[in-house]
Design a protein around this motif. Structure first.
Motif, short mmCIF file in Angstrom:
data_model
loop_
_atom_site.label_atom_id
_atom_site.label_comp_id
_atom_site.label_asym_id
_atom_site.label_seq_id
_atom_site.Cartn_x
_atom_site.Cartn_y
_atom_site.Cartn_z
N ASP A 334 0.79 -1.35 -0.12
CA ASP A 334 -0.36 -0.14 -0.17
C ASP A 334 0.97 1.14 0.40
O ASP A 334 1.71 1.28 1.04
CB ASP A 334 -0.84 -0.05 1.47
CG ASP A 334 -2.15 1.06 1.69
OD1 ASP A 334 -1.22 2.67 1.71
OD2 ASP A 334 -2.63 1.47 1.57
N LYS A 335 0.89 2.32 -0.53
CA LYS A 335 1.90 3.24 -1.08
C LYS A 335 1.45 3.78 0.34
O LYS A 335 2.44 4.55 0.45
CB LYS A 335 1.56 3.63 -2.57
CG LYS A 335 1.70 3.05 -3.55
CD LYS A 335 1.54 3.95 -4.86
CE LYS A 335 1.82 2.65 -6.07
NZ LYS A 335 0.95 1.51 -5.99
N VAL A 336 0.19 4.25 0.93
CA VAL A 336 0.51 4.50 2.18
C VAL A 336 1.18 4.05 3.60
O VAL A 336 2.71 4.57 3.63
CB VAL A 336 -0.61 4.93 2.99
CG1 VAL A 336 -0.56 5.91 4.21
CG2 VAL A 336 -1.56 5.87 1.20
N ALA A 384 -3.65 4.71 -3.25
CA ALA A 384 -2.30 3.45 -2.90
C ALA A 384 -2.54 2.28 -3.46
O ALA A 384 -1.28 1.36 -2.82
CB ALA A 384 -2.84 3.62 -2.00
#
Lengths: 492, 308
Positions: A334-336, A384
């Motif tokens: 997840d890019k977060v 994300a």
């Protein structure tokens, strides 16, 4: 750009524009970088005709080897030949060694994080990572809470995408922890270049990549719940229409394991997974699954999934079968979450991160959002949870209309978006015509394996944008690939 | 071994055999038509009959000339007995079971498909047809040789063998049938000399001329040729030999009681009880054999390919 008229020279490096971005092979002054010297010399030594012959031979080899990928277009699945560029991408072995250490460190921390998420959630309690990340995560699986897979490992096979910025240093762009693909192409690329550039391998010290199948087999075997000498391992594929089917079949052959589809498996009341053979049912120990969590088990996830196996989660929770990667591992994909990996490394391992992240603005942090909205024209905005380069916007290459659309998207759903600076991605020469090479942007996907031990591929899959100026390297969107050579430098 | 993989390996082998059969059939038929007197009334349409796809052909075409027939048999993707379609199925089946076959076979099949798709026009025109079909036949033999030489004699091998021999026996039956029905027409038209040409080409289609001569030690005649192709126990394309090979493989596979029973029914009349003199009786007999082979396939499917 000036062009060489002399047909005895294959590639005229003096005409190659290496001064616009960080070029991995040629310095701005037009000299070969140290690790690439032999390769550059070899390519200069080939005449235009020879070079063109090699290029055609490579194309032919890729076709004969049946190396392909599937794209879905206009309601049809089309099998496309894998685009391969003849000039290898060269990385210095010493630099690679440090990079590999950084990758291992990263994946070790990520696995500790996932295990923490599904148990005590200590990292949230200690305020290192905000807990809302998990609550709102599409990839958090409440069904996995309290489970401890063998060795405490959830993400056994990770593809970490690396890029170089204008400073020439490697940065981690993203961690693919669900079902990362591409490793078959890494192996096939090497096979092609060994066939069409055999003499390069005599005079260069190029480290081999072909130990990957045995590394993978060891990793899979090491997490088998039944400790037996010959665990039964299968690769679970969604089937022939999946874009990575070629890879699934290739790996099954390389590993000597069965390639199965959901309909070939069954879970009995004893919570054991069996495959349907001509002799009846046979027990399975390890499933290397290449289908997404949500399709794994219709009893638990999408109930209309025909790709999965009813009861698989029961069997996994009872500890009767290992699923690789484990269900729920995607929570860290997840890019977060990505933005917090350096903090995780410090928190779990008490070490500084060896490989830096790309600077990331999280749209749900108010100050960050403000910055993103103001500077969207210069930024890359990504959802994300997507992979494959879908749903993202590259600010400088996008229209005013797109900028507006993305301003709206990030404001409406800030948790689902991150932004990063538009990197000055490094380039490397790609053959663009007879005797002609031009710089094109590229990235690298090494694969990190964690079972009982941690291992990294020697190099990885190099993906390269084939269009001039393009930053998109995905094969589904017109990208190509190169063989990746980790080269031991000559002592000088 | 997975039931699904068993099924795919079986079909891989059947389609590969079919590719070779079609190539042989067209090859020999082209030369047969040059040898027969012009007024025999034998046309290209007999080739469609021999390939077993006449229903589909007649549904779609009125004209039965050489070009149409050869196109239909070579490149027509909607004809499930065409060479191009069969080859596509060969690749499709190995693509989904390549972990069980020797790795090099995958590469050979890829090269094969590229060769055929690039050169199929050569097969349409008579001038280069021979060379093209010869190459197709050789490639099939190469692939069979590779597999025979390198593959472990495991379950997959026996399914390959079952598929190959079932397809082969079926093809031999249809070739004999075509020969017998043409002979019957010539007999009615009082052209017995044409019959010999026809039976020679039947033997050639199945690569049986030399073995026939050395075994039977007689000139070519319909009775002897049919007997050799149905009952010789040692010639690989004779029905009896295919049956024997299938029996051997069945003994190596688990269960399959029904399959064995069906095969025993097929084997029974192949012991010197067939009437070769009366062509009409022979045709009826061949027809019943073809039906038995169809039941044999259903029995195989029921025994191993249907997940329990």
């Amino acid at each position: 750009m000036k062009r060489s008229k002399d047909s005895s020279i294959g590639i005229d490096w003096s005409a190659y524009p290496a001064d616009q971005f960080f070029d991995e092979m040629i310095t701005p002054k037009g000299n070969a970088r140290r690790a690439s010297r032999e390769v550059v010399r070899h390519f200069s030594g080939l005449s235009r005709e020879e070079l063109e012959q090699r290029r055609i031979a490579a194309e032919r080899t890729v076709r004969d080897m049946g190396v392909s990928f599937t794209v879905y277009s206009d309601g049809e699945n089309i099998d496309r030949v894998w685009p391969f560029d003849l000039i290898p991408r060269v990385i210095d072995a010493e630099e690679w060694q440090r990079t590999a250490e950084g990758l291992k460190q990263r994946v070790r921390a990520l696995n500790m994080f996932i295990n923490d998420v599904y148990h005590e959630q200590q990292i949230f309690a200690d305020g290192v990572v905000p807990s809302y990340l998990i609550k709102d995560s599409k990839n958090f699986r409440p069904e996995c809470v309290g489970i401890t897979p063998p060795e405490g490992v959830w993400a056994h096979i990770c593809g970490c995408d690396l890029v170089r910025d204008s400073d020439g240093k490697f940065y981690v762009l993203e961690d693919n922890l669900r079902v990362p693909s591409g490793v078959a192409y890494m192996l096939e690329n090497r096979e092609v270049s060994k066939r069409v550039l055999p003499e390069f391998f005599e005079s260069n010290s190029i480290l081999p990549v072909d130990n990957y199948p045995s590394m993978l087999w060891q990793t899979l075997a090491s997490v088998s719940p039944q400790k037996r000498r010959q665990p039964v391992i299968v690769i679970l594929t969604p089937g022939v229409y999946n874009s990575a089917y070629f890879e699934h079949a290739f790996l099954a052959q390389q590993l000597g394991v069965e390639l199965v589809e959901g309909a070939d498996l069954v879970v009995d009341d004893d919570d054991i997974v069996y495959m349907k053979t001509i002799d009846g049912l046979e027990r399975i120990d390890v499933i290397y699954r290449r289908i997404d969590d949500m399709f794994l088990d219709p009893e638990v996830f999408h109930e209309d999934s025909i790709l999965g196996v009813a009861g698989l989660m029961r069997a996994w929770k009872s500890g009767n079968v290992a699923i690789v990667n484990a269900p729920g591992a995607g929570v860290a994909d997840d890019k977060v979450v990505y933005a917090y990996v350096p903090q995780m490394i410090e928190y779990y391992l008490k070490e500084k991160a060896i490989l830096p992240n790309v600077k990331t603005w999280l749209c749900d942090v108010p100050e960050h959002l403000e910055y993103v909205l103001e500077n969207i024209e210069q930024l890359v905005v990504k959802p994300a949870n997507e992979s494959g380069g879908y749903g993202m916007m590259v600010g400088p290459h996008a229209s005013k209309k797109d900028h507006e659309a993305f301003r709206k998207l990030v404001t409406e759903n800030p948790r689902n978006y991150i932004a990063q600076p538009t990197l000055q991605l490094s380039t490397t020469p790609v053959i663009t015509g007879i005797g002609e090479a031009e710089p094109r942007h590229l990235d690298l996907r090494p694969f990190v394996l964690q079972g009982k031990e941690l291992q990294v591929t020697t190099g990885g899959l190099t993906r390269v944008a084939l269009k001039k100026g393009s930053l998109v390297v995905n094969s589904s969107q017109g990208g190509g690939s190169k063989d990746t050579w980790i080269v031991q430098r000559e002592k000088d | 071994m997975l039931s699904r993989v068993a099924e795919r390996v079986y079909w891989f082998s059947r389609y590969l055999e079919r590719v070779e059969s079609i190539a042989r059939l067209i090859q020999v038929y082209t030369s047969l038509l040059s040898d027969l007197p012009k007024d025999t009334g034998i046309s290209w349409h007999n080739l469609v009959l021999a390939s077993g796809s006449h229903a589909e052909f007649e549904r779609r075409f009125q004209v039965k000339d050489e070009k149409r027939v050869v196109r239909f048999l070579l490149e027509d993707q909607s004809n499930t007995s065409s060479l191009a379609f069969s080859l596509k199925m060969v690749r499709e089946n190995i693509r989904t079971s390549r972990d069980t076959l020797p790795p090099e076979s995958w590469e050979l099949i890829n090269e094969f498909q590229i060769f055929v798709s690039e050169n199929i026009q050569q097969g349409i025109n008579r001038r280069n047809r021979h060379e093209f079909l010869e190459q197709v036949i050789r490639t099939c033999q190469g692939i069979n040789g590779l597999i025979a030489d390198t593959m472990r004699r495991d379950g997959a091998w026996h399914f390959l063998r079952l598929g190959k021999n079932l397809e082969r026996a079926d093809m031999s039956l249809r070739t004999i049938e075509a020969g017998a029905s043409m002979s019957a027409e010539f007999a009615a038209a009082d052209m017995p000399e044409a019959a010999e040409v026809v039976w020679s080409s039947v033997l050639h289609t199945l690569d049986a001329m030399t073995p026939y001569k050395r075994t039977m030690r007689v000139a070519v005649s319909g009775e002897d040729a049919a007997a050799f192709l149905l009952e010789d126990a040692l010639f690989p394309r004779s029905v009896a030999c295919c049956v024997r090979q299938m029996q051997e493989s069945l003994d190596m596979l688990p269960d399959g009681v029904e399959v064995k029973k069906t095969l025993a029914k097929i084997a029974k009349p192949l012991g010197g009880k067939i009437d070769y003199v009366d062509l009409q009786k022979l045709l009826v007999f061949i027809d019943s054999m073809e039906l038995h082979f169809r039941s044999l396939h259903s029995a195989v499917d029921q025994a191993w390919f249907q997940p329990r």
